[in-house]
Design a protein around this motif. Structure first.
Motif, short mmCIF file in Angstrom:
data_model
loop_
_atom_site.label_atom_id
_atom_site.label_comp_id
_atom_site.label_asym_id
_atom_site.label_seq_id
_atom_site.Cartn_x
_atom_site.Cartn_y
_atom_site.Cartn_z
N ARG A 187 0.83 -1.20 0.00
CA ARG A 187 0.00 0.00 0.00
C ARG A 187 0.87 1.25 0.00
NH1 ARG A 187 -3.80 1.30 4.90
NH2 ARG A 187 -4.23 3.43 4.36
N ASN A 210 0.50 5.75 -1.02
CA ASN A 210 -0.49 6.80 -0.78
C ASN A 210 -1.68 6.76 -1.75
OD1 ASN A 210 1.11 7.58 -2.91
ND2 ASN A 210 1.26 9.71 -2.31
N SER A 255 7.79 6.54 -3.49
CA SER A 255 6.64 6.92 -2.68
C SER A 255 6.86 6.56 -1.22
CB SER A 255 5.40 6.18 -3.18
OG SER A 255 4.26 6.49 -2.40
N ASN A 256 6.03 7.17 -0.38
CA ASN A 256 5.90 6.72 1.00
C ASN A 256 5.11 5.42 0.99
OD1 ASN A 256 7.12 9.00 2.16
ND2 ASN A 256 5.19 10.11 2.13
N GLU A 276 2.37 3.15 3.04
CA GLU A 276 1.33 3.22 4.06
C GLU A 276 1.28 1.88 4.80
OE1 GLU A 276 -0.65 5.94 4.65
OE2 GLU A 276 0.51 7.02 3.14
N SER A 287 5.11 2.15 8.12
CA SER A 287 5.48 3.17 7.15
C SER A 287 6.91 2.95 6.66
CB SER A 287 5.34 4.56 7.77
OG SER A 287 6.19 4.66 8.89
N GLU A 339 -0.87 6.43 17.58
CA GLU A 339 -0.13 5.85 16.45
C GLU A 339 0.23 4.39 16.72
OE1 GLU A 339 3.16 8.48 15.81
OE2 GLU A 339 1.92 9.98 14.79
N ASN A 365 -1.08 1.07 14.65
CA ASN A 365 -0.18 0.07 14.10
C ASN A 365 -0.57 -1.33 14.57
OD1 ASN A 365 2.37 -1.71 14.32
ND2 ASN A 365 2.94 -0.13 12.84
N SER A 374 -3.61 -2.48 12.79
CA SER A 374 -3.27 -2.84 11.41
C SER A 374 -2.65 -4.24 11.36
CB SER A 374 -2.31 -1.80 10.83
OG SER A 374 -1.96 -2.11 9.52
#
Length: 137
Positions: A26, A28, A43-44, A46, A67, A120, A124, A127
């Motif tokens: 995944r 952004n 890219s970053n 996710e 991340s 945060e 995590n 997730s």
């Protein structure tokens, strides 16, 4: 069939370094698959599920990744992250204990910066639990 060189680096070690057919994770814009001979991409990352090779192939590996950054070109994919674990190595009992502890911390009167850190961490953990549950279906 063409292969792609995948290198996943963490601050402490190289997590993965081998040839693969596809890498999916995944970014952004949503989930994206990286194949050989694709155009450059940066890219970053996710938080979510990272899949190495095709679903249902004998060499498929599923991971939860936090991340990080990804750079790919025609021949390789390079990922830098400080949070990655194979889903099969996730300890669900330990995660649920951490989740409960963090939820209790949220009930305390925390200063804003600490509150954000707790939120945060909780995100995590949720997730990881979601990734584990999807993998174990």
């Amino acid at each position: 069939m063409a292969k792609l060189k995948l290198t996943i680096t963490t601050p402490s070690a190289i997590f993965y370094d081998d040839l693969v057919d596809i890498v999916t994770l995944r970014v952004n814009l949503g989930y994206k698959g990286f194949l050989p001979n694709a155009s450059e991409f940066f890219s970053n990352i996710e938080p979510g599920t990272l899949t190495i090779n095709y679903e249902n192939s004998s060499d498929m590996i599923k991971c939860h990744i936090g991340s990080g950054l990804i750079y790919s070109n025609k021949e390789s994919v390079n990922i830098i992250t400080d949070d990655i674990v194979k889903i099969e190595d996730i300890n669900l009992d330990a995660l649920n204990k951490q989740k409960e502890m963090l939820e209790n911390r949220l009930k305390e009167n925390l200063r804003e910066s600490l509150l954000k850190q707790v939120e945060e961490k909780l995100e995590n953990i949720n997730s990881r639990i979601k990734a584990y549950n999807e993998f174990k279906k």
